[in-house]
Design an enzyme around this catalytic site. Structure first.
Site, PDB file in Angstrom:
ATOM      1  CD  GLU A 127      12.528  76.396  42.697  1.00  0.00           C
ATOM      2  OE1 GLU A 127      12.707  77.540  43.158  1.00  0.00           O
ATOM      3  OE2 GLU A 127      13.368  75.490  42.776  1.00  0.00           O
ATOM      4  CG  ASN A 169      11.439  71.699  37.198  1.00  0.00           C
ATOM      5  OD1 ASN A 169      11.418  70.456  37.168  1.00  0.00           O
ATOM      6  ND2 ASN A 169      12.496  72.385  37.625  1.00  0.00           N
ATOM      7  CG  HIS A 206      16.921  69.421  44.582  1.00  0.00           C
ATOM      8  ND1 HIS A 206      18.118  69.184  43.943  1.00  0.00           N
ATOM      9  CD2 HIS A 206      16.279  70.356  43.844  1.00  0.00           C
ATOM     10  CE1 HIS A 206      18.200  69.957  42.868  1.00  0.00           C
ATOM     11  NE2 HIS A 206      17.096  70.675  42.780  1.00  0.00           N
ATOM     12  CD  GLU A 235      16.169  71.523  39.295  1.00  0.00           C
ATOM     13  OE1 GLU A 235      16.616  71.860  40.413  1.00  0.00           O
ATOM     14  OE2 GLU A 235      15.505  72.293  38.571  1.00  0.00           O
ATOM     15  CG  ASP A 237      20.632  67.122  44.479  1.00  0.00           C
ATOM     16  OD1 ASP A 237      19.491  67.101  44.992  1.00  0.00           O
ATOM     17  OD2 ASP A 237      21.259  68.189  44.306  1.00  0.00           O
TER      18      ASP A 237
HETATM   19  C1  XIL Z   1      20.914  76.129  41.430  1.00  0.00           C
HETATM   20  C2  XIL Z   1      22.285  75.958  40.787  1.00  0.00           C
HETATM   21  O1  XIL Z   1      22.653  74.599  40.895  1.00  0.00           O
HETATM   22  C3  XIL Z   1      23.286  76.848  41.479  1.00  0.00           C
HETATM   23  O2  XIL Z   1      24.520  76.833  40.761  1.00  0.00           O
HETATM   24  C4  XIL Z   1      22.771  78.272  41.562  1.00  0.00           C
HETATM   25  O3  XIL Z   1      23.663  79.050  42.334  1.00  0.00           O
HETATM   26  C5  XIL Z   1      21.387  78.329  42.175  1.00  0.00           C
HETATM   27  O4  XIL Z   1      20.515  77.486  41.447  1.00  0.00           O
HETATM   28  N1  XIL Z   1      16.109  74.453  41.855  1.00  0.00           N
HETATM   29  C6  XIL Z   1      16.318  74.806  40.545  1.00  0.00           C
HETATM   30  C7  XIL Z   1      17.706  75.010  40.049  1.00  0.00           C
HETATM   31  O5  XIL Z   1      15.370  74.819  39.768  1.00  0.00           O
HETATM   32  O6  XIL Z   1      17.784  76.012  39.065  1.00  0.00           O
HETATM   33  C8  XIL Z   1      18.643  75.374  41.178  1.00  0.00           C
HETATM   34  O7  XIL Z   1      19.969  75.411  40.654  1.00  0.00           O
HETATM   35  C9  XIL Z   1      18.532  74.376  42.303  1.00  0.00           C
HETATM   36  C10 XIL Z   1      17.134  74.383  42.861  1.00  0.00           C
END
Ligand code: XIL
Length: 299
Positions: A127, A169, A206, A235, A237
């Protein structure tokens, strides 16, 4: 295949999930994990605050628990994440300049060395780009150490674990027309041109009403792949867990030879970091949702 992992393996891919160490004792959770997935990403346990809570003092207990669980069952491990502006330990949050730069590089070296041979792919940097239309780097204490901090982190990771795949990422990089996607693309292209070690790009994916599944998602995957890197959906969802959208994401990955794996960001909706969006493949009772069936048949 009759499970996500087995179905993905038929095309040489993996299907993974984020895992929380403290849930491994939950039999419903572990049962689904062990039967359905062949890759794991520690959800929080490998982040900077977890692995180096005090400067120079490393703590690997909960991450090791996940790694041992995975490796003893033949699952792959994705490492997440070596350098990030979020979830930094308190001691690092206030640091700037060359002391931060050295601390970050030492962190990358130590953690990648600890997991050498165990982690197949690392999110080396997470990020680093800004949202919006600027295409700029995000302001952070790491960015303020110099624009080359990202490549310095990748070089340190390569030196520490030459066999791990090294990924950049990010989120909101699904839409090919998005400025952030283009900015990441240009960075990866520049790294490849100059021989900076990078092997893969992770699209967090996401998806929600603000960043929905884009019709050009496959173009994004294939465009990154054309730079000579693997692409991984890291990741996934989807707000509301539309079966059609889940199916489209998986089909797009399968259409791109270098899209070599998909990771969903949790197992049950109740495990999600955004549970109210019910974005995952199992409901809170551990029952498969229709999105699960859509993913399995798309694989
Ligand atoms: C999130 C986790 O799912 C949570 O449990 C935590 O509180 C915060 O981080 N992008 C990412 C992940 O790269 O590491 C994040 O994970 C979600 C967004």
């Amino acid at each position: 295949g009759t499970t996500l992992g087995a179905a993905a393996a038929e095309s040489g891919r993996y299907f993974g999930t984020a895992v929380a160490a403290h849930k491994l004792g939950d039999s419903t959770y572990a049962g689904i994990l062990n039967s359905e997935f062949n890759s794991v990403t520690p959800e929080n346990e490998m982040k900077m605050d977890a692995t180096e809570p005090n400067q120079g003092q490393f703590s690997y207990g909960s991450a090791d628990q996940i790694v041992n669980h995975a490796l003893s069952r033949g699952m792959k491990v994705r490492g997440h994440a070596l350098a990030w502006h979020m979830q930094q330990p308190g001691w690092m949050q206030g640091m700037e300049g060359s002391s931060l730069r050295q601390a970050m590089l030492n962190h990358v070296t130590q953690v990648a060395t600890h997991y050498k041979g165990k982690v197949v792919a690392w999110d080396v940097v997470n990020e680093a780009f800004a949202d919006g239309s600027s295409g700029a780097r995000r302001d952070s204490n790491l960015q303020r150490t110099g624009n080359d901090w990202i490549e310095a982190a990748f070089k340190a990771a390569r030196a520490a674990d030459p066999n791990a795949k090294l990924c950049y990422n990010d989120y909101n990089t699904d839409d090919w027309s998005h400025a952030k996607t283009q900015a990441v693309y240009k960075m990866v292209q520049d790294f490849k041109n100059r021989g900076v070690p990078i092997d893969c790009v992770g699209l967090q994916s996401h998806m929600n009403s603000g960043s929905p599944y884009p019709s050009n998602y496959r173009t994004t995957l294939s465009s990154f792949a054309a730079l000579g890197v693997d692409v991984q959906i890291t990741e996934l969802d989807i707000q509301g867990a539309s079966p059609t959208t889940y199916s489209n994401v998986v089909k797009d990955c399968l259409a791109v030879p270098r899209c070599n794996g998909v990771t969903v960001w949790g197992i049950r909706d109740s495990d999600s970091w955004r549970p109210n969006d019910t974005p995952l493949l199992w409901n809170g009772n551990g029952q498969k949702k229709s999105a699960y069936d859509a993913v399995l048949s798309a694989l």
